[in-house]
Scaffold this motif. Sequence first.
Motif, PDB file in Angstrom:
ATOM      1  N   THR A 269      19.923  65.996  64.700  1.00  0.00           N
ATOM      2  CA  THR A 269      21.200  65.334  64.973  1.00  0.00           C
ATOM      3  C   THR A 269      22.350  66.065  64.286  1.00  0.00           C
ATOM      4  O   THR A 269      22.230  66.410  63.106  1.00  0.00           O
ATOM      5  N   TRP A 270      23.442  66.264  64.997  1.00  0.00           N
ATOM      6  CA  TRP A 270      24.678  66.765  64.391  1.00  0.00           C
ATOM      7  C   TRP A 270      25.761  65.699  64.536  1.00  0.00           C
ATOM      8  O   TRP A 270      25.909  65.098  65.594  1.00  0.00           O
ATOM      9  N   MET A 271      26.529  65.473  63.467  1.00  0.00           N
ATOM     10  CA  MET A 271      27.552  64.417  63.488  1.00  0.00           C
ATOM     11  C   MET A 271      28.885  64.920  64.059  1.00  0.00           C
ATOM     12  O   MET A 271      29.957  64.434  63.699  1.00  0.00           O
ATOM     13  N   THR A 272      28.809  65.867  64.954  1.00  0.00           N
ATOM     14  CA  THR A 272      29.992  66.553  65.474  1.00  0.00           C
ATOM     15  C   THR A 272      31.023  65.608  66.091  1.00  0.00           C
ATOM     16  O   THR A 272      32.205  65.685  65.785  1.00  0.00           O
TER      17      THR A 272
ATOM     18  N   ARG B 286       9.341  61.028  61.607  1.00  0.00           N
ATOM     19  CA  ARG B 286       9.105  60.595  60.226  1.00  0.00           C
ATOM     20  C   ARG B 286       8.716  61.784  59.353  1.00  0.00           C
ATOM     21  O   ARG B 286       7.691  61.760  58.668  1.00  0.00           O
TER      22      ARG B 286
ATOM     23  N   HIS C 154      26.883  61.248  67.782  1.00  0.00           N
ATOM     24  CA  HIS C 154      25.836  61.937  67.011  1.00  0.00           C
ATOM     25  C   HIS C 154      25.032  62.752  68.012  1.00  0.00           C
ATOM     26  O   HIS C 154      24.130  62.243  68.667  1.00  0.00           O
TER      27      HIS C 154
ATOM     28  N   ALA D 195      19.251  58.575  58.740  1.00  0.00           N
ATOM     29  CA  ALA D 195      17.911  58.459  59.333  1.00  0.00           C
ATOM     30  C   ALA D 195      16.895  58.077  58.264  1.00  0.00           C
ATOM     31  O   ALA D 195      16.045  57.204  58.478  1.00  0.00           O
TER      32      ALA D 195
ATOM     33  N   LEU E 172      26.974  69.898  58.936  1.00  0.00           N
ATOM     34  CA  LEU E 172      27.125  68.952  60.055  1.00  0.00           C
ATOM     35  C   LEU E 172      25.785  68.404  60.526  1.00  0.00           C
ATOM     36  O   LEU E 172      25.691  67.286  60.997  1.00  0.00           O
TER      37      LEU E 172
ATOM     38  N   ARG F 109      18.019  76.783  65.171  1.00  0.00           N
ATOM     39  CA  ARG F 109      16.887  75.924  64.864  1.00  0.00           C
ATOM     40  C   ARG F 109      15.950  75.762  66.061  1.00  0.00           C
ATOM     41  O   ARG F 109      14.774  75.458  65.888  1.00  0.00           O
TER      42      ARG F 109
ATOM     43  N   PRO G  27      14.166  63.767  58.434  1.00  0.00           N
ATOM     44  CA  PRO G  27      14.072  62.464  59.092  1.00  0.00           C
ATOM     45  C   PRO G  27      15.100  62.366  60.219  1.00  0.00           C
ATOM     46  O   PRO G  27      16.226  62.839  60.072  1.00  0.00           O
ATOM     47  N   GLU G  28      14.707  61.761  61.339  1.00  0.00           N
ATOM     48  CA  GLU G  28      15.597  61.660  62.489  1.00  0.00           C
ATOM     49  C   GLU G  28      15.325  60.380  63.258  1.00  0.00           C
ATOM     50  O   GLU G  28      14.196  59.899  63.270  1.00  0.00           O
ATOM     51  N   VAL G  29      16.360  59.851  63.890  1.00  0.00           N
ATOM     52  CA  VAL G  29      16.226  58.695  64.774  1.00  0.00           C
ATOM     53  C   VAL G  29      17.127  58.888  65.995  1.00  0.00           C
ATOM     54  O   VAL G  29      18.167  59.541  65.907  1.00  0.00           O
TER      55      VAL G  29
ATOM     56  N   GLU H  77      12.100  61.739  48.880  1.00  0.00           N
ATOM     57  CA  GLU H  77      12.583  62.335  50.124  1.00  0.00           C
ATOM     58  C   GLU H  77      14.002  61.873  50.444  1.00  0.00           C
ATOM     59  O   GLU H  77      14.792  62.619  51.004  1.00  0.00           O
TER      60      GLU H  77
ATOM     61  N   TYR I 183      11.121  51.862  65.967  1.00  0.00           N
ATOM     62  CA  TYR I 183      11.062  53.153  66.646  1.00  0.00           C
ATOM     63  C   TYR I 183       9.613  53.511  66.963  1.00  0.00           C
ATOM     64  O   TYR I 183       8.706  53.162  66.191  1.00  0.00           O
TER      65      TYR I 183
ATOM     66  N   LYS J 283      22.462  65.048  69.803  1.00  0.00           N
ATOM     67  CA  LYS J 283      21.018  65.252  69.608  1.00  0.00           C
ATOM     68  C   LYS J 283      20.580  66.528  70.295  1.00  0.00           C
ATOM     69  O   LYS J 283      20.956  66.762  71.443  1.00  0.00           O
TER      70      LYS J 283
ATOM     71  N   PRO K 182       9.684  63.700  56.119  1.00  0.00           N
ATOM     72  CA  PRO K 182      10.553  63.494  54.942  1.00  0.00           C
ATOM     73  C   PRO K 182      11.555  64.636  54.742  1.00  0.00           C
ATOM     74  O   PRO K 182      12.616  64.426  54.165  1.00  0.00           O
TER      75      PRO K 182
ATOM     76  N   SER L 276      11.623  57.993  66.557  1.00  0.00           N
ATOM     77  CA  SER L 276      11.849  58.493  65.198  1.00  0.00           C
ATOM     78  C   SER L 276      11.020  59.745  64.940  1.00  0.00           C
ATOM     79  O   SER L 276      10.020  59.996  65.605  1.00  0.00           O
TER      80      SER L 276
ATOM     81  N   MET M 106      21.601  51.005  71.485  1.00  0.00           N
ATOM     82  CA  MET M 106      21.767  50.375  70.165  1.00  0.00           C
ATOM     83  C   MET M 106      21.495  48.877  70.172  1.00  0.00           C
ATOM     84  O   MET M 106      21.423  48.249  69.116  1.00  0.00           O
TER      85      MET M 106
END
Lengths: 300, 300
Positions: free
Chosen positions: B161-164, B109, B145, A212, A204, B246, B114-116, A222, B79, B147, B111, B107, B67
Amino acid sequence: LDWHGPFIAVDWGTTNRRAWRIGVDGTVEDSLSDGAGITAVRAGGFAAEAATLRDRLGDLPMLLGGMIGSDRGWRNVPYVSCPADACSLVQGIVWIDPRTGIVPGVSQRDPQAPEVMRGEEVQIIGSLAHRTIPSDAVVCCPGTHSKWVRIEAGRIVRFATWMTGELFALLSRHSILAPLMTGKTEAGADFAAGVTASAEGDALGQLFALRAAALLDLPPPEIASNAASYASGLLIGTEMRAALARFDGQAPWFIGRADLCALYAAANAQMLGGGDQRQRVIDGEAAFRAGITAIIGELR
Amino acid sequence: LDWHGPFIAVDWGTTNRRAWRIGVDGTVEDSLSDGAGITAVRAGGFAAEAATLRDRLGDLPMLLGGMIGSDRGWRNVPYVSCPADACSLVQGIVWIDPRTGIVPGVSQRDPQAPEVMRGEEVQIIGSLAHRTIPSDAVVCCPGTHSKWVRIEAGRIVRFATWMTGELFALLSRHSILAPLMTGKTEAGADFAAGVTASAEGDALGQLFALRAAALLDLPPPEIASNAASYASGLLIGTEMRAALARFDGQAPWFIGRADLCALYAAANAQMLGGGDQRQRVIDGEAAFRAGITAIIGELR
């Protein structure tokens, strides 16, 4: 009724249908495959559909398996409970008429782990009958709802379902990752990277990285260059780690579609280090025909 | 340009839009909320939409976040990289005209990870400015999403990010579980059972049990009587276990919609045993307004 002559075997699923005329020596004499799955047939339309199959393949006894026996199919055929074998499946057949029967699915009525299957039991019975799997084994049937099945003394004794295929379809059709998941899913480097990533046990939280990385335009390697293959590896790897833990780490036999089985066998080889697993892959259609043939053998 | 008077703050998301007129003393003088998210606006239509907001709320300076700054929004605003704070957000504002600016997202960056984000950074800056969270903290912003964000010395230094939320929506709208997931999702016994089940780390393998139980008509309490709440607990619990691992097990602050934050706080209390977590919940809209106000403070 004479079950000693040729007959028609039908694997009638949710979205597809396959039917074969099997000769007295077990060979396939004729077949058809189309998109007339149960959701494409109106209520009350199944008798006419079966007549059409006989028009095409011969006016013969017919045995059907799969979702045709579900509450949205021709007749809601009660599940037979684990442990199940060819004999208990035969006893659970619902006869539409004396020469048209629907094979039951199998249930596991454990309140802590309720389970159902329809269709895979025929493939497993067929693989046991043909001795392509041993009578004590773990079987994985990949698909929309992937099944892992413990076989003991030739009987289905326990099983579990992972929604891996459905989740992959939802992600690739409807999710924010859909535009990235247009590539062909194959067992290459990206798939292997997904299997490796699944070891973190956080699918998840790992899927969003695909988007991203694309937004940040990070350079290869990557970004997984094939996001569909990476996501497939991540999901199949996640399923396989959980399933191997639940089934004592026993290397499974794979019964199903060649493309899906190839992915699962690759993930399994990567995780168990057992080298090429292709000899453990069994064609699902052949297994289904063998299963119907074995069940008809019980009727003779 | 005078940023000392009242102004308009706009949280312009994918499917919804909220705007407020903020007075010189920081109070909300007027507001609107509608479904004109960025996907509901045709390309080239954003200037007219912004003019409509001014017609409604006053001909005032306007700062927008969310957005609206994405590639599908009014302008693709680059970003700013972690570590990020109010000052770096201000430097990254893209000015449509001297009194209309879009706040950038943040963001990471890396590799390997990666997160936004777009929008949550404004809420976090606002919560820091209002001292509703400490300057060293872990923040969870639940949503489509979700965070998780590490704050150090008042700066966003790392996030994931989790797409829960998206996965829950896919399951309840499009999956085989959809007909079972029609109940209201709430933090009761079924939700708690889902959170407990998430400890097995096998959500993919536990979801199908909802359908099997329904098909087998097993009696309560073996079936979750509210499948939506159970599935929500299972998915949020899965996210939270991974996220806590984490983020060093640090109890998070929750910024977002009250209903979502209540679910997350309940899961967190159940898992960390920390009792009532509601004092750690921060209203997302208030946090957004505080963030825009803090950014405008930097412009003064």
